[in-house]
Enzyme design. Structure first.
Site, PDB file in Angstrom:
ATOM      1  N   GLU A 180     -21.779 -14.753  31.575  1.00 45.76           N
ATOM      2  CA  GLU A 180     -22.464 -14.409  32.814  1.00 45.76           C
ATOM      3  C   GLU A 180     -23.498 -15.475  33.189  1.00 45.76           C
ATOM      4  O   GLU A 180     -23.650 -15.835  34.354  1.00 45.76           O
ATOM      5  CB  GLU A 180     -23.161 -13.050  32.676  1.00 45.76           C
ATOM      6  N   ARG A 237      -4.654 -22.786  12.635  1.00 46.95           N
ATOM      7  CA  ARG A 237      -5.730 -22.838  11.645  1.00 46.95           C
ATOM      8  C   ARG A 237      -7.094 -23.013  12.309  1.00 46.95           C
ATOM      9  O   ARG A 237      -8.079 -22.415  11.891  1.00 46.95           O
ATOM     10  CB  ARG A 237      -5.485 -24.002  10.674  1.00 46.95           C
ATOM     11  N   THR A 268       0.918 -21.492  -4.965  1.00 47.94           N
ATOM     12  CA  THR A 268       0.991 -22.389  -3.804  1.00 47.94           C
ATOM     13  C   THR A 268      -0.002 -23.533  -3.962  1.00 47.94           C
ATOM     14  O   THR A 268       0.319 -24.701  -3.697  1.00 47.94           O
ATOM     15  CB  THR A 268       0.707 -21.615  -2.508  1.00 47.94           C
ATOM     16  N   ASP A 282       1.955 -27.004  -4.347  1.00 42.05           N
ATOM     17  CA  ASP A 282       1.971 -27.734  -3.076  1.00 42.05           C
ATOM     18  C   ASP A 282       0.744 -28.611  -2.870  1.00 42.05           C
ATOM     19  O   ASP A 282       0.761 -29.510  -2.023  1.00 42.05           O
ATOM     20  CB  ASP A 282       2.081 -26.755  -1.904  1.00 42.05           C
ATOM     21  N   LEU A 290      -5.060 -27.528   3.644  1.00 46.62           N
ATOM     22  CA  LEU A 290      -5.414 -26.388   4.513  1.00 46.62           C
ATOM     23  C   LEU A 290      -6.450 -26.791   5.563  1.00 46.62           C
ATOM     24  O   LEU A 290      -7.355 -26.026   5.901  1.00 46.62           O
ATOM     25  CB  LEU A 290      -5.925 -25.199   3.689  1.00 46.62           C
ATOM     26  N   GLU A 348      -1.293 -17.937   4.533  1.00 48.61           N
ATOM     27  CA  GLU A 348      -0.148 -18.846   4.587  1.00 48.61           C
ATOM     28  C   GLU A 348       0.753 -18.770   3.360  1.00 48.61           C
ATOM     29  O   GLU A 348       1.771 -19.442   3.302  1.00 48.61           O
ATOM     30  CB  GLU A 348      -0.630 -20.286   4.789  1.00 48.61           C
ATOM     31  N   SER A 356       4.967 -16.390  -1.180  1.00 52.82           N
ATOM     32  CA  SER A 356       5.705 -15.173  -0.916  1.00 52.82           C
ATOM     33  C   SER A 356       5.059 -13.942  -1.544  1.00 52.82           C
ATOM     34  O   SER A 356       4.993 -12.880  -0.919  1.00 52.82           O
ATOM     35  CB  SER A 356       7.143 -15.325  -1.414  1.00 52.82           C
ATOM     36  N   ILE A 357       4.584 -14.065  -2.784  1.00 49.99           N
ATOM     37  CA  ILE A 357       3.992 -12.908  -3.473  1.00 49.99           C
ATOM     38  C   ILE A 357       2.724 -12.451  -2.760  1.00 49.99           C
ATOM     39  O   ILE A 357       2.512 -11.251  -2.541  1.00 49.99           O
ATOM     40  CB  ILE A 357       3.697 -13.250  -4.946  1.00 49.99           C
TER      41      ILE A 357
END
EC number: 3.5.4.26
Length: 362
Positions: free
Chosen positions: A69, A205, A217, A221, A225, A303, A306-307
């Site tokens: 405003e 992200r 992960t 990997d 991030l 991200e 899988s677990i």
């Protein structure tokens, strides 16, 4: 009264409603510009209209700075027009002193006679008080124009304050036969995203306060991030490391972004890395959500792997899910997380890739 006469009498209100919705859509459009910087404040847009023309616009650019405003009023060149204008705002003007003065007071001070509001503020310090203050000052106040759309705009803010947890989005890419990676104990992961969809991941992200991965992960990997392929602030990085087995040489421990490590035993903090003990004998997700709530982390992007992703799905602890579908066939490997039956989704297209987009109704 015949049908034609009845329709004629209803038409002016319908026309006015369409006009209100038109300007409210512009408020929503403006508000979305604050996606990366407004949090933990909600995104808000404002439009000032006089004699059917927009004379001022604004949105909440950054937390701690002027609200929508204020920015809209400041943008008006001829301030004498304010006394016969309507201000449209996607969220109820604040009535309390925070980092900035109350917007409701400014609207009253500038003698704006008519205020059209998208939705009431769910924040307890406001919650209708701004609306009442405007009404008590003799202003005409209309509330609820495109209310659902305006509430959707601030869904992260609402979730955080209502459920006392961050707004949670799960994301992964999967092969055409339902795998997210090959089975491996070392080596590089299978890349299922394209360079362009990977860029969109970095964009996402930048739109979230925190990002979460599991131990495996992080170990396999070695992700950073970060948002190196997009402009914006890096999210707070979260990782599970129950037994503190992760190497301090991993990118997650490089100090380039604040990192929370959820672990079983206390550990001395490193530069920009905080170790947070939790009870692994109990359900860890509520403990982590409580920690993030207490530290003001309003949104969370999960991200993988899988677990970890499946653990959120199994307890319905999510608000949105994005699944990128790759045409690649892996034949075997790490299975993608499995959604429960009958959870609907919409299919979106991004740079030639199909994206399954799930949303909850909570």
């Amino acid at each position: 009264m015949d049908i034609l006469e009845c329709k004629s009498k209803n038409y002016p209100r319908k026309e006015a409603q369409m006009e209100e919705e038109k300007y409210m859509r512009r408020c929503i459009q403006l508000a979305q510009n604050g996606l990366c910087n407004a949090a933990p404040n909600p995104m808000v847009g404002a439009v000032i209209v006089c004699d059917g023309k927009i004379i001022g616009e604004g949105y909440h650019i950054r937390c701690g700075e002027a609200h929508a405003e204020v920015n809209a009023i400041r943008s008006v060149k001829d301030t004498s027009l304010l006394k016969r204008s309507t201000i449209y705002v996607s969220l109820e003007p604040c009535s309390h002193y925070g980092k900035t003065p109350p917007c409701a007071d400014l609207i009253i001070e500038k003698q704006i006679p008519r205020i059209v509001i998208g939705c009431q503020d769910p924040f307890a310090k406001v919650a209708g008080r701004g609306i009442q203050k405007l009404k008590d000052a003799g202003r005409e106040v209309i509330v609820g124009v495109l209310e659902d759309e305006c509430r959707h705009l601030i869904r992260r803010f609402i979730t955080f304050h209502k459920l006392h947890r961050p707004y949670i989005t799960l994301k992964w890419a999967e092969s055409a036969d339902g795998f997210i990676d090959v089975c491996r104990d070392s080596g590089n992961p299978i890349i299922l995203s394209t360079p362009l969809t990977s860029m969109l991941v970095h964009k996402k992200r930048a739109e979230y306060a925190a990002i979460f991965v599991g131990t495996r992960t992080a170990e396999l990997d070695n992700p950073s991030l970060t948002v190196r392929n997009w402009y914006g602030r890096p999210p707070v990085r979260l990782v599970l490391d129950r037994k503190q087995r992760l190497s301090p040489t991993l990118h997650l421990f490089d100090g380039s972004a604040l990192t929370f490590v959820f672990t079983e035993q206390p550990h001395a903090d490193l530069h920009n890395v905080e170790y947070i003990p939790i009870d692994f004998q109990q359900d860890i997700l509520p403990q982590i959500m409580q920690t993030l709530y207490e530290r003001g982390q309003q949104s969370l992007l999960v991200e993988g792997g899988s677990i970890l992703l499946q653990s959120f799905i199994d307890v319905d602890l999510w608000d949105e899910i994005f699944v990128e579908e790759s045409p690649t066939l892996l034949v075997s490997g790490v299975k993608a997380p499995k959604m429960r039956d009958k959870i609907s989704y919409v299919r979106e297209q991004s740079f030639g890739r199909s994206i399954r987009h799930y949303t909850t109704t909570k």
